[in-house]
Design a protein around this motif. Structure first.
Motif, mmCIF file in Angstrom:
data_model
loop_
_atom_site.group_PDB
_atom_site.id
_atom_site.type_symbol
_atom_site.label_atom_id
_atom_site.label_comp_id
_atom_site.label_asym_id
_atom_site.label_seq_id
_atom_site.Cartn_x
_atom_site.Cartn_y
_atom_site.Cartn_z
ATOM 1 N N GLN A 243 23.885 -10.325 131.154
ATOM 2 C CA GLN A 243 22.831 -11.616 131.233
ATOM 3 C C GLN A 243 21.918 -12.053 132.093
ATOM 4 O OE1 GLN A 243 25.910 -13.439 133.515
ATOM 5 N NE2 GLN A 243 27.417 -13.495 131.956
ATOM 6 N N ARG A 244 21.090 -10.670 132.462
ATOM 7 C CA ARG A 244 19.683 -10.815 133.775
ATOM 8 C C ARG A 244 18.574 -10.208 132.481
ATOM 9 N NH1 ARG A 244 19.379 -9.760 139.024
ATOM 10 N NH2 ARG A 244 17.446 -10.169 138.592
ATOM 11 N N ALA A 245 19.319 -9.466 131.529
ATOM 12 C CA ALA A 245 18.470 -9.049 130.408
ATOM 13 C C ALA A 245 18.791 -10.243 129.893
ATOM 14 C CB ALA A 245 19.640 -7.856 129.767
ATOM 15 N N SER A 246 18.726 -10.997 129.365
ATOM 16 C CA SER A 246 18.558 -11.622 127.688
ATOM 17 C C SER A 246 17.763 -12.875 128.720
ATOM 18 C CB SER A 246 19.904 -12.066 127.931
ATOM 19 O OG SER A 246 20.896 -11.111 127.056
ATOM 20 N N SER A 247 18.229 -13.051 129.993
ATOM 21 C CA SER A 247 17.330 -14.384 130.501
ATOM 22 C C SER A 247 15.803 -14.011 130.582
ATOM 23 C CB SER A 247 17.500 -14.719 131.620
ATOM 24 O OG SER A 247 17.184 -13.372 133.224
ATOM 25 N N LEU A 248 15.209 -13.316 130.226
ATOM 26 C CA LEU A 248 13.999 -12.959 129.905
ATOM 27 C C LEU A 248 13.952 -12.924 128.266
ATOM 28 C CD1 LEU A 248 13.498 -9.623 131.464
ATOM 29 C CD2 LEU A 248 12.999 -11.768 133.042
ATOM 30 N N PRO A 249 12.323 -14.195 128.881
ATOM 31 C CA PRO A 249 12.121 -14.132 127.066
ATOM 32 C C PRO A 249 11.919 -13.008 126.138
ATOM 33 C CG PRO A 249 9.852 -14.744 128.778
ATOM 34 C CD PRO A 249 11.609 -14.755 129.565
ATOM 35 N N ASN A 250 11.139 -12.191 126.969
ATOM 36 C CA ASN A 250 10.491 -11.433 125.955
ATOM 37 C C ASN A 250 11.902 -10.509 125.304
ATOM 38 O OD1 ASN A 250 10.475 -10.859 129.048
ATOM 39 N ND2 ASN A 250 8.414 -9.170 128.632
ATOM 40 N N VAL A 251 13.207 -10.642 125.349
ATOM 41 C CA VAL A 251 14.111 -9.839 125.314
ATOM 42 C C VAL A 251 15.193 -10.602 124.346
ATOM 43 C CG1 VAL A 251 16.231 -8.699 126.429
ATOM 44 C CG2 VAL A 251 14.313 -8.791 127.402
ATOM 45 N N HIS A 252 15.194 -9.688 123.267
ATOM 46 C CA HIS A 252 15.944 -10.788 122.149
ATOM 47 C C HIS A 252 16.727 -9.436 122.379
ATOM 48 C CE1 HIS A 252 16.956 -12.176 118.782
ATOM 49 N NE2 HIS A 252 17.071 -10.555 117.729
ATOM 50 N N VAL A 253 18.654 -10.453 122.407
ATOM 51 C CA VAL A 253 19.300 -9.590 122.261
ATOM 52 C C VAL A 253 20.701 -9.847 121.160
ATOM 53 C CG1 VAL A 253 21.817 -8.701 123.301
ATOM 54 C CG2 VAL A 253 20.080 -9.245 124.816
ATOM 55 N N GLU A 254 20.407 -8.968 120.396
ATOM 56 C CA GLU A 254 21.572 -9.327 119.397
ATOM 57 C C GLU A 254 23.138 -8.565 119.045
ATOM 58 O OE1 GLU A 254 20.306 -9.417 114.353
ATOM 59 O OE2 GLU A 254 18.927 -8.602 115.473
ATOM 60 N N GLU A 255 23.950 -9.121 118.243
ATOM 61 C CA GLU A 255 25.159 -8.543 118.435
ATOM 62 C C GLU A 255 24.896 -7.697 116.623
ATOM 63 O OE1 GLU A 255 29.467 -8.924 119.993
ATOM 64 O OE2 GLU A 255 29.399 -10.012 117.725
ATOM 65 N N GLY A 256 25.480 -6.528 116.821
ATOM 66 C CA GLY A 256 25.187 -5.661 115.551
ATOM 67 C C GLY A 256 25.407 -4.193 115.383
ATOM 68 N N THR A 257 25.551 -3.772 114.748
ATOM 69 C CA THR A 257 26.242 -2.138 114.521
ATOM 70 C C THR A 257 25.152 -1.678 113.221
ATOM 71 O OG1 THR A 257 28.444 -2.633 114.220
ATOM 72 C CG2 THR A 257 27.719 -0.429 113.821
ATOM 73 N N VAL A 258 24.623 -0.354 114.252
ATOM 74 C CA VAL A 258 23.302 0.255 113.950
ATOM 75 C C VAL A 258 23.691 1.495 112.468
ATOM 76 C CG1 VAL A 258 21.291 1.984 114.148
ATOM 77 C CG2 VAL A 258 21.600 -0.330 115.632
ATOM 78 N N LYS A 259 23.433 1.027 112.086
ATOM 79 C CA LYS A 259 23.919 2.302 110.752
ATOM 80 C C LYS A 259 23.118 3.134 110.887
ATOM 81 C CE LYS A 259 26.658 -0.755 109.371
ATOM 82 N NZ LYS A 259 28.535 -0.380 108.936
ATOM 83 N N SER A 260 21.642 3.212 110.589
ATOM 84 C CA SER A 260 21.178 4.437 110.796
ATOM 85 C C SER A 260 19.984 4.749 111.290
ATOM 86 C CB SER A 260 20.941 5.023 109.303
ATOM 87 O OG SER A 260 20.238 4.187 108.467
ATOM 88 N N LEU A 261 18.872 5.371 111.096
ATOM 89 C CA LEU A 261 17.137 5.096 111.880
ATOM 90 C C LEU A 261 16.669 5.755 110.923
ATOM 91 C CD1 LEU A 261 17.837 7.990 114.790
ATOM 92 C CD2 LEU A 261 17.148 5.361 114.785
ATOM 93 N N ILE A 262 15.615 4.894 110.792
ATOM 94 C CA ILE A 262 14.783 4.497 109.865
ATOM 95 C C ILE A 262 13.295 6.068 110.370
ATOM 96 C CG2 ILE A 262 12.568 3.059 108.980
ATOM 97 C CD1 ILE A 262 13.955 0.649 109.080
ATOM 98 N N GLU A 263 13.140 6.744 109.506
ATOM 99 C CA GLU A 263 12.508 8.033 110.012
ATOM 100 C C GLU A 263 11.868 8.339 108.222
ATOM 101 O OE1 GLU A 263 12.490 12.537 110.472
ATOM 102 O OE2 GLU A 263 14.866 11.924 109.793
ATOM 103 N N GLU A 264 10.304 8.518 109.542
ATOM 104 C CA GLU A 264 9.428 8.971 108.176
ATOM 105 C C GLU A 264 8.357 10.057 108.817
ATOM 106 O OE1 GLU A 264 6.085 5.365 107.349
ATOM 107 O OE2 GLU A 264 8.046 3.919 106.687
ATOM 108 N N LYS A 265 8.111 11.214 108.167
ATOM 109 C CA LYS A 265 7.859 12.258 109.263
ATOM 110 C C LYS A 265 7.518 12.755 110.255
ATOM 111 C CE LYS A 265 4.140 11.174 105.090
ATOM 112 N NZ LYS A 265 2.246 11.445 105.190
#
Length: 395
Positions: free
Chosen positions: A160-182
């Motif tokens: 709640q404290r983190a979400s109260s800040l305007p520059n924090v976007h909290v989203e519910e979701g499952t991270v499948k993988s990382l995007i990697e380049e070189k």
């Protein structure tokens, strides 16, 4: 040699020297420009976060709050935003409270029925001793006592404290993988819970802080998890210990038992069991084992509460006790924190204190950087982070 020839050779030599100086200066400028180009591999685009944090537990939420307070744009992706139900991470040592206060989050321990702990009560073979929490060289801004609580309640307050800040976007979701380049992590691919579709998110820095069961860790570091024992835990409701301000440690056989207040009228009971002999939960073997093998070893003043939870049919959870040494990833643009990075035996009750300390170190090192897209500088920050935390943990 006559004068015209001397003049001609002098002019030729001057031309060659001038050309060489120009050539070397030009090459030096090109190298300098190349270094700058490598250092700033991309400009931070409008609308793109500065940092992606995978996981909104104690560490992820505290880090999101701290970095956002420093002006960073933070995108937090958490698999499940419901209140977690855990049997670990319920005791915060005095040092952990100190770290929370330095982050400006000490009030998150208020309003969750957290209980004050002043020391450790140890029992063995009918003998008892109480060890108060050390207060030597006290620099705490408050009384150096510990707190016990429902882990999920603290996590929700931090979210709640983190979400109260305007520059924090909290989203519910499952991270499948990382995007990697070189060899550089550029962001993540994740499935949004609400939209039920896969999408991508990009940021100059990704922090993997998704706990001891992290799947992303395996793609970043070659760390081996060791399972030594299992912990079975349950809550006895409508109860209060005779000494509610102590964490009670019973040196029983085959392993230890632990009891403490998680709220004003609830007691957490935990028994450690060898990994090769875990009784079955399904057929009632676990309840029988706890009542017949463990309960007789519990001090008489604690035994009634220990048995009451079993007889009341308290929901039991069995979790492995894991240990894993900290290993930095060789990939750039990413750092691993919390139990995804380093695990120790839960009986030490230091996990939250360590991750909050790590948050403070990382925040301090990142603060001077204007552009997190500078891969070279961020990589040096991560190396410095590891060096500092090693020194702190060994002193």
């Amino acid at each position: 040699m006559d004068l015209p020839h001397v003049w001609l050779w002098t002019m030729l030599l001057a031309f060659v020297l001038t050309w060489m100086i120009f050539h070397f200066n030009n090459q030096r400028k090109k190298k300098s420009m190349l270094k700058l180009a490598e250092a700033a591999t991309e400009e931070i685009r409008e609308g793109v976060a500065d940092i992606i944090i995978v996981g909104a537990g104690v560490g992820g939420s505290a880090l999101a709050y701290a970095l956002a307070k420093d002006g960073r744009r933070v995108h937090v992706i958490e698999r499940d935003m419901r209140e977690p139900e855990r049997i670990m991470g319920e005791v915060m040592q005095p040092g952990g409270r100190f770290m929370l206060s330095k982050l400006g989050l000490q009030d998150c321990l208020e309003g969750i029925d957290a209980q004050k702990l002043t020391g450790l009560a140890v029992y063995k073979d009918g003998k008892e001793g109480v060890l108060p929490f050390p207060v030597e060289n006290n620099t705490f801004p408050y009384e150096p006592s510990a707190r016990s609580f429902h882990n999920g309640r603290l996590v929700q307050r931090l979210r709640q404290r983190a979400s109260s800040l305007p520059n924090v976007h909290v989203e519910e979701g499952t991270v499948k993988s990382l995007i990697e380049e070189k060899g550089v992590i550029k962001g993540v691919i994740y499935k949004n819970t609400t939209a039920c579709q896969e999408t991508t998110a990009f940021a100059p820095l990704t922090v993997v802080c998704d706990g001891c069961y992290s799947n992303l860790r395996r793609s970043l570091v070659d760390s081996t998890e060791e399972v030594h024992t299992y912990m079975v835990g349950y809550i006895t409701r409508n109860s209060q210990l005779y000494d509610p301000k102590s964490l009670h440690l019973i040196l029983s056989r085959p392993m230890v038992c632990i009891m403490y207040q998680t709220s004003s009228d609830e007691v957490r009971c935990i028994a450690e069991i060898p990994a090769d002999s875990v009784p079955s939960m399904a057929n009632g073997e676990m309840s029988t084992f706890l009542k017949e093998s463990m309960a007789p070893q519990i001090p008489i003043q604690l035994r009634e509460i220990f048995i009451k939870g079993i007889n009341d049919g308290a929901s039991m959870k069995v979790v492995p006790t894991k240990s894993m040494s900290a290993t930095l990833s060789e990939k750039k643009g990413v750092i691993v924190l919390g139990d995804a990075f380093n695990m120790r035996h839960p009986i030490i009750a230091s996990g939250m204190m360590v991750v909050l300390s790590d948050v403070l170190i990382l925040r301090h090192l990142l603060k001077p950087l204007e552009n997190l897209a500078n891969v070279t500088q961020v990589s040096q920050v991560i190396k410095n982070f590891n060096d500092i935390r090693k020194r702190q943990l060994t002193h």
